[in-house]
Design an enzyme around this catalytic site. Structure first.
Site, mmCIF file in Angstrom:
data_model
loop_
_atom_site.group_PDB
_atom_site.id
_atom_site.type_symbol
_atom_site.label_atom_id
_atom_site.label_comp_id
_atom_site.label_asym_id
_atom_site.label_seq_id
_atom_site.Cartn_x
_atom_site.Cartn_y
_atom_site.Cartn_z
ATOM 1 N N ARG A 104 0.885 -1.183 0.000
ATOM 2 C CA ARG A 104 0.000 0.000 0.000
ATOM 3 C C ARG A 104 0.912 1.220 0.000
ATOM 4 O O ARG A 104 1.705 1.422 0.917
ATOM 5 C CB ARG A 104 -0.914 0.019 1.223
ATOM 6 C CG ARG A 104 -1.637 1.345 1.383
ATOM 7 C CD ARG A 104 -2.752 1.319 2.381
ATOM 8 N NE ARG A 104 -3.911 0.643 1.845
ATOM 9 C CZ ARG A 104 -5.155 0.748 2.353
ATOM 10 N NH1 ARG A 104 -5.370 1.528 3.392
ATOM 11 N NH2 ARG A 104 -6.165 0.105 1.809
ATOM 12 N N HIS A 131 -7.378 0.702 -6.464
ATOM 13 C CA HIS A 131 -7.578 -0.106 -5.254
ATOM 14 C C HIS A 131 -8.279 -1.411 -5.667
ATOM 15 O O HIS A 131 -9.442 -1.653 -5.337
ATOM 16 C CB HIS A 131 -8.431 0.678 -4.249
ATOM 17 C CG HIS A 131 -8.430 0.107 -2.861
ATOM 18 N ND1 HIS A 131 -7.654 -0.967 -2.491
ATOM 19 C CD2 HIS A 131 -9.126 0.466 -1.746
ATOM 20 C CE1 HIS A 131 -7.870 -1.235 -1.216
ATOM 21 N NE2 HIS A 131 -8.754 -0.391 -0.734
ATOM 22 N N GLN A 134 -10.220 -3.913 -3.188
ATOM 23 C CA GLN A 134 -11.554 -3.495 -2.739
ATOM 24 C C GLN A 134 -12.611 -3.901 -3.759
ATOM 25 O O GLN A 134 -13.736 -4.264 -3.405
ATOM 26 C CB GLN A 134 -11.580 -1.975 -2.534
ATOM 27 C CG GLN A 134 -12.889 -1.475 -1.965
ATOM 28 C CD GLN A 134 -13.149 -1.963 -0.548
ATOM 29 O OE1 GLN A 134 -12.305 -1.819 0.317
ATOM 30 N NE2 GLN A 134 -14.316 -2.527 -0.296
ATOM 31 N N ASP A 219 -17.042 7.238 -1.828
ATOM 32 C CA ASP A 219 -15.791 7.132 -1.076
ATOM 33 C C ASP A 219 -15.516 8.534 -0.518
ATOM 34 O O ASP A 219 -16.191 9.501 -0.886
ATOM 35 C CB ASP A 219 -14.682 6.666 -2.048
ATOM 36 C CG ASP A 219 -13.345 6.407 -1.368
ATOM 37 O OD1 ASP A 219 -13.302 6.303 -0.122
ATOM 38 O OD2 ASP A 219 -12.327 6.313 -2.090
ATOM 39 N N CYS A 259 -16.237 1.803 0.530
ATOM 40 C CA CYS A 259 -15.085 0.977 0.916
ATOM 41 C C CYS A 259 -14.696 1.186 2.372
ATOM 42 O O CYS A 259 -14.032 0.337 2.955
ATOM 43 C CB CYS A 259 -13.911 1.253 -0.014
ATOM 44 S SG CYS A 259 -13.281 2.928 0.053
ATOM 45 N N ARG A 287 -13.565 -8.463 2.148
ATOM 46 C CA ARG A 287 -12.131 -8.252 1.890
ATOM 47 C C ARG A 287 -11.360 -9.504 2.303
ATOM 48 O O ARG A 287 -10.437 -9.940 1.634
ATOM 49 C CB ARG A 287 -11.612 -7.032 2.680
ATOM 50 C CG ARG A 287 -12.170 -5.686 2.231
ATOM 51 C CD ARG A 287 -11.680 -5.289 0.854
ATOM 52 N NE ARG A 287 -10.234 -5.254 0.759
ATOM 53 C CZ ARG A 287 -9.478 -4.221 1.139
ATOM 54 N NH1 ARG A 287 -10.026 -3.123 1.578
ATOM 55 N NH2 ARG A 287 -8.147 -4.265 1.021
#
Ligand code: CP
Ligand code: NVA
Length: 304
Positions: A104, A131, A134, A219, A259, A287
């Site tokens: 990340r 991402h 996700q 988001d 998310c 996840r």
């Protein structure tokens, strides 16, 4: 067999993604039934975090443990990466000891550079641009609640950010229509939009974009690394909030996803997470299951 990586959704084919999500739901049922699985016994996942995380860290770490392996948390504060050791040198060393590497970070090029010399599969666990992990969870969640997303209409409301870019990838791979409602100047990557052709449409008005949609997604307005833009963004994005009123324009059984982490009163109304269409907690849990399937696929090359 060349080493497979997962830097964007496009690293897997549509067929592989379907099989992976089937496998993820199977792993979920088996884990819930208390079955022990040790397919990744003695395997190690190195996890490099240059940004904060709750879900990603817990899901990868718990996932490796549940499959009989182990995960190492590496922060730039404590590693030589944080003191300027070149990404490629770090990659050669870490991938000679670990069976997979999860990263990340900020610049997407960090993960592509790392992967270019890595002996082990590299997983993008969020960059400024994408991402993809996700999206595995989001797509698993949609199909578990509503069946195939093929042909559905999905509306993204808010910033054209890393999540939105991954939704554009998903629209092509999972074959759905994506409407993006964002303020001028905050559109997703123009190259991605144009490559997606008629799968993706920018519809600046959130009400028009939400109408008849099967899934509404949003988001945060300011992503990690944009903290100093928070106040300006809060003004620009003021009209881009998902609320029960906006949901009422969507189809009658529309779902809502985020998310997380969420900012109540900003991109969502105070009561949005409790809306009957909200599946955010399933989405967060998935996840774990989706990434366990991904780890087995990348490390073992199998999905059963
Ligand atoms: N959604 C997500 O990636 O959450 P974290 O930042 O907590 O990992
Ligand atoms: N767009 C957000 C996603 C957080 C999971 C960020 O990059 O901070």
């Amino acid at each position: 067999m060349p080493t497979r990586h997962f830097l964007t959704l496009n690293d897997l084919s549509a067929v592989e993604l379907d099989l992976l999500l089937d496998h993820a739901s199977k792993l979920k049922r088996s884990w819930r039934a208390g079955e022990v699985r040790d397919t990744l016994k003695n395997r190690v996942l190195a996890m490099i975090f240059e940004k904060s995380s709750t879900r990603t860290r817990v899901s990868f770490e718990a996932g490796m443990t549940q499959l009989g392996g182990a995960a190492l948390f590496l922060s730039p504060r404590d590693t030589q990466l944080g003191r300027g050791e070149p990404v490629e040198d770090s990659s050669r060393v870490i991938s000679s000891m670990a069976d997979a590497v999860m990263i990340r970070t900020f610049d997407h090029q960090t993960v592509t550079r790392f992967a270019s010399v890595s002996r082990a599969p590299v997983i993008n666990a969020l960059t400024d641009d994408y991402h993809p992990c996700q999206l595995l969870a989001d797509m698993q969640t949609y199909r578990e609640h509503r069946g195939s997303i093929k042909g559905a209409t999905v509306t993204w409301v808010g910033d054209g950010n890393n999540m939105c870019n991954s939704y554009i990838n998903a629209a092509q791979l999972f074959d759905f229509q994506l409407r993006v409602a964002c303020p001028e100047g905050y559109e997703p990557d123009a190259r991605l939009v144009s490559e997606a052709g008629d799968r993706v449409r920018i519809v600046p008005d959130p009400e028009e974009a939400a109408r008849g949609s099967d899934l509404l997604v949003t988001d945060v307005w300011a992503s990690m690394g944009q903290e100093n833009e928070q106040a300006a963004r809060a003004r620009t994005f003021a009209g881009y909030q998902i609320s029960p009123a906006l949901m009422s324009l969507a189809s009658r059984d529309a779902l809502f996803m985020h998310c997380l982490p969420a900012h109540r009163g900003e991109e969502i109304s105070e009561d949005m997470l409790e809306h009957p269409g909200s599946v955010v907690w399933d989405e967060a849990e998935n996840r774990l299951h989706a990434q366990k399937a991904l780890l087995e696929f990348l490390i073992l090359g199998q999905l059963d």
